[in-house]
Design a protein around this motif. Structure first.
Motif, PDB file in Angstrom:
ATOM      1  N   GLU A 162       0.880  -1.087   0.153  1.00 37.44           N
ATOM      2  CA  GLU A 162       0.018   0.084   0.033  1.00 37.44           C
ATOM      3  C   GLU A 162       0.955   1.231   0.220  1.00 37.44           C
ATOM      4  O   GLU A 162       2.042   1.316   0.621  1.00 37.44           O
ATOM      5  CB  GLU A 162      -0.962  -0.004   1.375  1.00 37.44           C
ATOM      6  CG  GLU A 162      -1.911  -1.161   1.404  1.00 37.44           C
ATOM      7  CD  GLU A 162      -2.766  -1.143   2.317  1.00 37.44           C
ATOM      8  OE1 GLU A 162      -2.618  -0.212   3.522  1.00 37.44           O
ATOM      9  OE2 GLU A 162      -3.465  -1.928   2.531  1.00 37.44           O
ATOM     10  N   LYS A 163       0.427   2.410  -0.518  1.00 39.35           N
ATOM     11  CA  LYS A 163       1.001   3.684  -0.604  1.00 39.35           C
ATOM     12  C   LYS A 163       1.501   3.908   0.709  1.00 39.35           C
ATOM     13  O   LYS A 163       0.773   3.897   1.573  1.00 39.35           O
ATOM     14  CB  LYS A 163       0.309   4.591  -1.216  1.00 39.35           C
ATOM     15  CG  LYS A 163       0.824   6.050  -1.480  1.00 39.35           C
ATOM     16  CD  LYS A 163       0.113   6.931  -1.980  1.00 39.35           C
ATOM     17  CE  LYS A 163       0.581   8.311  -2.254  1.00 39.35           C
ATOM     18  NZ  LYS A 163      -0.303   9.400  -2.613  1.00 39.35           N
ATOM     19  N   PRO A 164       2.616   4.458   0.959  1.00 38.72           N
ATOM     20  CA  PRO A 164       2.986   4.806   2.582  1.00 38.72           C
ATOM     21  C   PRO A 164       2.421   6.098   2.765  1.00 38.72           C
ATOM     22  O   PRO A 164       2.029   6.857   2.051  1.00 38.72           O
ATOM     23  CB  PRO A 164       4.666   5.099   2.133  1.00 38.72           C
ATOM     24  CG  PRO A 164       5.076   4.483   1.149  1.00 38.72           C
ATOM     25  CD  PRO A 164       3.791   4.424   0.204  1.00 38.72           C
ATOM     26  N   LYS A 165       2.146   6.192   4.058  1.00 38.99           N
ATOM     27  CA  LYS A 165       1.558   7.318   4.538  1.00 38.99           C
ATOM     28  C   LYS A 165       2.566   8.488   4.813  1.00 38.99           C
ATOM     29  O   LYS A 165       3.647   8.278   4.880  1.00 38.99           O
ATOM     30  CB  LYS A 165       0.877   7.250   6.145  1.00 38.99           C
ATOM     31  CG  LYS A 165      -0.421   6.166   5.744  1.00 38.99           C
ATOM     32  CD  LYS A 165      -1.186   5.949   7.129  1.00 38.99           C
ATOM     33  CE  LYS A 165      -2.328   5.041   7.165  1.00 38.99           C
ATOM     34  NZ  LYS A 165      -2.754   4.530   5.919  1.00 38.99           N
ATOM     35  N   GLY A 166       2.115   9.631   4.702  1.00 38.67           N
ATOM     36  CA  GLY A 166       3.158  10.926   5.232  1.00 38.67           C
ATOM     37  C   GLY A 166       3.606  11.333   4.030  1.00 38.67           C
ATOM     38  O   GLY A 166       3.301  11.115   2.624  1.00 38.67           O
ATOM     39  N   GLU A 167       4.893  12.048   4.102  1.00 35.03           N
ATOM     40  CA  GLU A 167       5.548  12.931   3.146  1.00 35.03           C
ATOM     41  C   GLU A 167       6.238  11.657   2.281  1.00 35.03           C
ATOM     42  O   GLU A 167       6.833  10.775   2.683  1.00 35.03           O
ATOM     43  CB  GLU A 167       6.643  13.785   3.514  1.00 35.03           C
ATOM     44  CG  GLU A 167       7.498  14.564   2.554  1.00 35.03           C
ATOM     45  CD  GLU A 167       8.416  15.276   3.274  1.00 35.03           C
ATOM     46  OE1 GLU A 167       9.349  15.785   2.487  1.00 35.03           O
ATOM     47  OE2 GLU A 167       8.566  15.411   4.462  1.00 35.03           O
ATOM     48  N   ILE A 168       6.046  12.018   0.920  1.00 38.25           N
ATOM     49  CA  ILE A 168       6.749  11.164  -0.071  1.00 38.25           C
ATOM     50  C   ILE A 168       7.600  12.041  -1.039  1.00 38.25           C
ATOM     51  O   ILE A 168       6.792  12.919  -1.771  1.00 38.25           O
ATOM     52  CB  ILE A 168       5.613  10.379  -0.901  1.00 38.25           C
ATOM     53  CG1 ILE A 168       5.121   9.259   0.147  1.00 38.25           C
ATOM     54  CG2 ILE A 168       6.440   9.483  -1.832  1.00 38.25           C
ATOM     55  CD1 ILE A 168       3.908   8.557  -0.498  1.00 38.25           C
ATOM     56  N   LEU A 169       8.714  11.848  -1.114  1.00 41.43           N
ATOM     57  CA  LEU A 169       9.704  12.592  -2.017  1.00 41.43           C
ATOM     58  C   LEU A 169       9.698  11.986  -3.637  1.00 41.43           C
ATOM     59  O   LEU A 169       9.856  10.681  -3.957  1.00 41.43           O
ATOM     60  CB  LEU A 169      11.040  12.563  -1.762  1.00 41.43           C
ATOM     61  CG  LEU A 169      12.122  13.413  -2.502  1.00 41.43           C
ATOM     62  CD1 LEU A 169      11.907  14.793  -2.394  1.00 41.43           C
ATOM     63  CD2 LEU A 169      13.576  13.187  -1.890  1.00 41.43           C
ATOM     64  N   ASP A 170       9.127  12.721  -4.606  1.00 41.08           N
ATOM     65  CA  ASP A 170       8.832  12.385  -5.870  1.00 41.08           C
ATOM     66  C   ASP A 170      10.245  12.303  -6.660  1.00 41.08           C
ATOM     67  O   ASP A 170      10.890  13.623  -7.313  1.00 41.08           O
ATOM     68  CB  ASP A 170       7.548  13.166  -6.645  1.00 41.08           C
ATOM     69  CG  ASP A 170       7.681  12.562  -7.945  1.00 41.08           C
ATOM     70  OD1 ASP A 170       8.209  11.995  -8.539  1.00 41.08           O
ATOM     71  OD2 ASP A 170       6.330  12.945  -8.484  1.00 41.08           O
ATOM     72  N   LEU A 171      10.908  11.267  -6.720  1.00 44.63           N
ATOM     73  CA  LEU A 171      12.260  11.467  -7.392  1.00 44.63           C
ATOM     74  C   LEU A 171      12.385  11.501  -8.905  1.00 44.63           C
ATOM     75  O   LEU A 171      13.143  12.215  -9.651  1.00 44.63           O
ATOM     76  CB  LEU A 171      13.025  10.135  -7.301  1.00 44.63           C
ATOM     77  CG  LEU A 171      13.331   9.888  -5.842  1.00 44.63           C
ATOM     78  CD1 LEU A 171      14.231   8.554  -5.678  1.00 44.63           C
ATOM     79  CD2 LEU A 171      14.012  10.912  -5.123  1.00 44.63           C
ATOM     80  N   ASP A 172      11.222  11.383  -9.580  1.00 46.31           N
ATOM     81  CA  ASP A 172      10.903  11.565 -11.236  1.00 46.31           C
ATOM     82  C   ASP A 172      10.760  13.217 -11.426  1.00 46.31           C
ATOM     83  O   ASP A 172      11.351  13.740 -11.989  1.00 46.31           O
ATOM     84  CB  ASP A 172       9.570  10.654 -11.671  1.00 46.31           C
ATOM     85  CG  ASP A 172       9.820   9.378 -11.804  1.00 46.31           C
ATOM     86  OD1 ASP A 172      11.118   9.029 -11.809  1.00 46.31           O
ATOM     87  OD2 ASP A 172       9.036   8.284 -11.602  1.00 46.31           O
ATOM     88  N   ALA A 173      10.146  13.571 -10.341  1.00 49.11           N
ATOM     89  CA  ALA A 173       9.910  15.153 -10.508  1.00 49.11           C
ATOM     90  C   ALA A 173      11.027  15.891 -10.420  1.00 49.11           C
ATOM     91  O   ALA A 173      11.266  16.888 -10.924  1.00 49.11           O
ATOM     92  CB  ALA A 173       8.656  15.618  -9.521  1.00 49.11           C
ATOM     93  N   LEU A 174      12.032  15.362  -9.660  1.00 52.21           N
ATOM     94  CA  LEU A 174      13.342  16.166  -9.314  1.00 52.21           C
ATOM     95  C   LEU A 174      14.251  15.721 -10.556  1.00 52.21           C
ATOM     96  O   LEU A 174      15.187  16.487 -10.763  1.00 52.21           O
ATOM     97  CB  LEU A 174      13.940  15.519  -7.962  1.00 52.21           C
ATOM     98  CG  LEU A 174      13.258  15.764  -6.752  1.00 52.21           C
ATOM     99  CD1 LEU A 174      13.925  15.198  -5.516  1.00 52.21           C
ATOM    100  CD2 LEU A 174      13.181  17.318  -6.509  1.00 52.21           C
TER     101      LEU A 174
END
Length: 259
Positions: A246-258
């Motif tokens: 399941e998708k983790p809860k909380g802040e998620i850093l989008d590496l593709d966007a970086l």
């Protein structure tokens, strides 16, 4: 890290030696190296009566590769780094997975793959080990940004393919159900509470020991390799159980966007 580490232990054993006719060992060979969790069990009824070791192995491979999901844990050699790869992953045939990968004392990464997205949370030791040779300032910046933080990226992207391959159950098990076997029957035993039968294969000085469930589906419960090139052990459990991806809860850093 590469999936070939698992292939070396699991697939080489069952498709290279275990299922393609290597030299069989002695009947007594399977009695050695009994895991500490095993206890001898009464054998009033012979498990797999009338079947040869090879026939049992083939049934085990067919049952295991046919499972819709499973969990595997173990420590196996990684040919790229020369170290030992620790794995604890639940995965299914949809390509979802959840668990951890670690490399010796070089840290650990927690993984979740659901659909086409791969989530990963790296510890500091892992990030520094994987960035070896890079400028110190760049490594420190990566650690500050990513250590202990959930990240996400496309599972089909070039940066994710090596790790995402561990989540593909069909790729991990490959064509392990194909071929024939010269496995030798060993003793009935109990592995972590599950009645099992040991079988052995030999390929020169290398020996592979299989533990096959004798109740219910004849799943492969454990594979041990004493191969000089590919030593290690993989244990299989949780056959058919849902993968907690399941998708983790909380802040998620989008590496593709970086980028």
């Amino acid at each position: 890290m590469r999936r070939t580490a698992l292939a070396a232990l699991c697939l080489v054993a069952v498709t290279g030696a275990g299922l393609t006719g290597c030299q069989s060992g002695e009947d007594t060979a399977a009695a050695g190296s009994r895991p500490s969790s095993e206890q001898p069990e009464s054998t009033k009824k012979e498990p797999f009566a009338g079947l040869s070791g090879g026939e049992i192995t083939e049934r085990a491979m067919a049952a295991t590769t046919g499972a819709p999901s499973l969990r595997f844990t173990g420590e196996i050699p990684d040919e790229e780094s020369g170290g030992a790869l620790r794995l604890d992953l639940a995965l299914d045939k949809k390509g979802d997975c959840a668990g951890t990968l670690g490399m010796g004392d070089e840290g650990e990464v927690e993984l979740i793959k659901t659909g086409d997205t791969l989530y990963a949370k790296y510890d500091e030791a892992f990030l520094r080990a994987q960035s070896e040779g890079e400028p110190q300032a760049d490594v420190d910046a990566v650690v500050d940004m990513m250590a202990g933080t959930w990240t996400k990226m496309s599972a089909t992207g070039a940066d994710a393919e090596d790790i995402a391959a561990f989540c593909d159950l069909d790729e991990v098990l490959g064509d392990a159900k194909d071929g024939s076997s010269d496995a030798t029957r060993g003793k009935a035993t109990t592995l972590d509470g599950t009645p099992a039968l040991t079988l052995t294969e030999r390929d020169g000085e290398d020996r592979y020991t299989f533990y096959v469930a004798t109740e219910g589906e004849p799943y492969l419960l454990r594979l041990e390799s004493t191969s000089a090139a590919d030593p290690g052990t993989v244990t299989f459990t949780d056959f058919g159980k849902p993968v907690p991806a399941e998708k983790p809860k909380g802040e998620i850093l989008d590496l593709d966007a970086l980028g």
